[in-house]
Design a protein around this motif. Structure first.
Motif: not given
Ligand SMILES: Nc1ncnc2c1ncn2[C@@H]1O[C@H](COP(=O)(O)O)[C@@H](O)[C@H]1O
Ligand SMILES: Cc1cc2nc3c(=O)[nH]c(=O)nc-3n(C[C@H](O)[C@H](O)[C@H](O)COP(=O)(O)OP(=O)(O)OC[C@H]3O[C@@H](n4cnc5c(N)ncnc54)[C@H](O)[C@@H]3O)c2cc1C
Lengths: 260, 326
Positions: A8, A36, A39, A62, A92, A104, A119-121, A127-131
């Protein structure tokens, strides 16, 4: 080893955040955008795994508006092979972690991979939730806060060291799996000049969310944004010497702040 | 679907403080939501811990107990909690945004096909709907966030709410969950936990933090001494400069790419106060800066400042604190 990196583009950590007059989001003008930092570790890990196996492809995925291409090019300049840019400003704008992960997941479905690195967040929404959500949507195990990773020769499993409260846990996981990178995993490389030149010619597949067939609605919504109350500079404790100042500080913490 | 369900995290055989904080908060909110406050404990030999949750307001306590839950494995815990959640059917689920909570909560929410709001610092309920306040941009901004569907899930940053002793009914129920082990693709091989009894930075009430001004790893001893003098709820922290120099482990780093902390007292020693550092500790209740440079940006955020050599200030400060504590 084939890998996907979810990356991101976020405001540089130096950025002073301002809220727009409607209170719905931040003012984006004048911001310097970067990959990030977490990332960067994810990209680096993907590159190191590819180098170790002397084979495979690293694909960056991304979700972001037009400007995200700059961070994508940075990843390609570091050494990633190809990228998918989910360029859909309207989506977005409203995307929460769930919607982001859904987009994704749809993009990743068509790719071949042994591991997905995140990435971790993301240091904008924090938010740290996407993974974790991505793991659920793809049916893959997720190892968060990884600081060390060893993939087996046959690429069927990996042993990861992850940060846990008060120490570390070593876990074994079957591949494909998702790993979220914590600081300490590696030292991200800088893009070299030849790398930057090559990156310009590397393929970037641009897709909209409808191209991917994603039709999810966000699960959470930001109603209002605000700045934290400004902290006022407080009291400088005076004294003849350092010992007197220390005494004054202890007294203030005891009598005024009531913390001792 | 009334009621609030809490995930009561267990570590080293004890319920974590963060779980009591969210139980206390749930007790305050439940009047506006309707129903009861329930808690769920998962682990091995955890049945005996239930009564503690009742003390802080749990009306009902679900216990998932078994050897297969000895170590935290996200898939196993998510399966177990999801079964309890579908049985109790709460309007709101609260977890603590501890290291484990941050791993567990989004996975749980995705399993329940709802969203979750992470790392909240305040919660309220307005016409039955949860409104959660959470920092973004490492605390440089706040957002008020709502969930679209029920159960509404939020993880709460430790130290955000006070613990209150208001007893709940405390009825316990052992839940026999059926685990689909074919889905568990991860196994914990070993755990290396520091023997120290120090709280994690994210949960500590007092943090004594050191930066480049500490000059070397050996000097952190004076910060540890001060922290120990404050007692068992205090620990030490570090700036990135100190971590990058190899003086402290990364787990000590406070800031945008380290831990975000909000203790009652944060003492910054030899830390200039870069924006990335301030982002991680700006919500501390009281900030003290000890720095020999009167122009250091940290002083603009500090409630109390001492302009002097930290090596001359910290040892006598420790002595004074000792005297006050008696
Ligand atoms: N818009 C995005 N595009 C690609 N990867 C994302 C995106 N948002 C979050 N991520 C991935 O999810 C991780 C955690 O993001 P988050 O949960 O938003 O804190 C990031 O470090 C990225 O690896
Ligand atoms: C992407 C990115 C992420 C970052 N993330 C973080 C993060 O998470 N956390 C973080 O902390 N930083 C982070 N930084 C780094 C940040 O920009 C600063 O470089 C760092 O915080 C500086 O650490 P410091 O205050 O210890 O060192 P300095 O800025 O060098 O300050 C040292 C201070 O010590 C004082 N001093 C020296 N000797 C003494 C003495 N004897 N007595 C009293 N005072 C003394 C000096 O006056 C000075 O103010 C990040 C940077 C980037 C680019």
């Amino acid at each position: 080893m084939n890998t996907v990196v979810c990356m991101k583009q976020v405001p540089d950590t130096e950025t002073l955040i301002k809220i727009n007059p409607e209170g719905t989001g931040i003012v984006t003008e004048g911001i310097k955008w970067v990959m990030c930092p977490y990332d960067e570790y994810a990209v680096e890990e993907a590159l190191q795994q590819k180098e170790k196996f002397k084979a495979g492809k690293v694909t960056i995925v991304s979700l972001g508006p037009d400007r995200a291409i700059e961070a994508i090019r940075t990843g390609l300049a570091m050494g990633a092979d190809t990228a998918v840019h989910i360029n859909d400003a309207a989506f977005y704008e409203k995307a929460d972690p769930y919607a982001t992960a859904a987009a994704l997941a749809a993009a990743v479905k068509d790719l071949e991979y042994d591991a997905i690195f995140c990435g971790k967040q993301a240091i904008d929404d924090d938010s740290g939730q996407v993974p974790a959500i991505l793991g659920e949507l793809l049916g893959l195990p997720v190892v968060t806060l990884v600081v060390k990773l060893e993939v087996s020769e046959d690429k069927t499993k990996a042993v990861a060291t992850r940060e846990v409260e008060g120490g570390h846990a070593v876990v074994e996981v079957s591949l494909p799996a998702i790993f979220s990178a914590q600081k300490g995993l590696n030292e991200p490389r800088y893009a070299s000049l030849p790398g930057i030149m090559k990156a310009k010619k590397k393929p970037v597949d641009v897709k909209t969310v409808s191209d991917l067939g994603v039709s999810v609605e966000p699960m959470t919504a930001i109603k209002e944004m605000s700045l934290p109350p400004a902290r006022q500079a407080g009291k400088i404790l005076e004294g003849e010497d350092a010992v007197e100042k220390a005494k004054a500080l202890a007294k203030a913490l005891h009598e005024e702040a009531k913390l001792i | 679907m009334p009621g609030i369900l809490i995930y009561a995290e267990v570590q080293k055989g004890e319920i974590k403080k963060g779980a009591f904080e969210i139980t206390s908060k749930a007790k305050q909110l439940v009047g506006d939501v309707g129903g009861e406050v329930a808690a769920c404990i998962i682990g091995k030999d955890v049945e005996g811990l239930a009564s503690e949750l009742a003390k802080y307001g749990a009306d009902k306590i679900f216990i998932v107990d078994g050897p297969e839950f000895e170590n935290y494995v996200p898939e196993a815990y998510v399966q177990a909690f999801a079964q309890v959640a579908s049985q109790f059917n709460p309007s709101i689920i609260l977890t603590s945004a501890s290291a484990q909570g941050k791993d567990f909560t989004p996975a749980l929410a995705a399993r329940l096909q709802v969203g979750s709001i992470s790392d909240c610092v305040d919660l309220s309920v307005s016409s039955g709907k949860l409104v959660a306040k959470r920092p973004m941009y490492a605390g440089k901004a706040y957002a008020m966030v709502e969930a679209v569907k029920e159960p509404q899930i939020a993880s709460v940053r430790p130290n955000s709410f006070a613990i209150e002793e208001i007893a709940g009914a405390g009825a316990t129920e052992k839940v026999a969950v059926s685990l689909d082990s074919s889905k568990i693709k991860m196994e914990v091989k070993s755990l290396e936990l520091a023997a120290s009894e120090e709280p994690d930075q994210t949960e500590a009430e007092i943090i004594v933090s050191g930066g480049r001004g500490m000059k070397g790893p050996e000097n952190f001893k004076i910060l540890e001494d001060l922290a120990h003098t404050f007692g068992p709820t205090a620990t030490t922290g570090a700036s990135r400069a100190a971590v990058d120099a190899g003086w402290r482990d990364h787990s000590y780093q406070v800031g945008q790419t380290g831990k975000t902390v909000s203790p009652n007292l944060y003492i910054a020693c030899g830390i200039s106060g870069a924006i990335q550092h301030l982002a991680g500790m700006g919500t501390s209740k009281v900030i003290v800066a000890i720095n020999k440079d009167p122009e250091a940006p940290i002083f603009t955020k500090a409630d109390y400042g001492v302009v002097d050599d930290l090596f001359k200030v910290v040892p006598p400060l420790t002595e004074e604190v000792k005297k006050i504590k008696g």
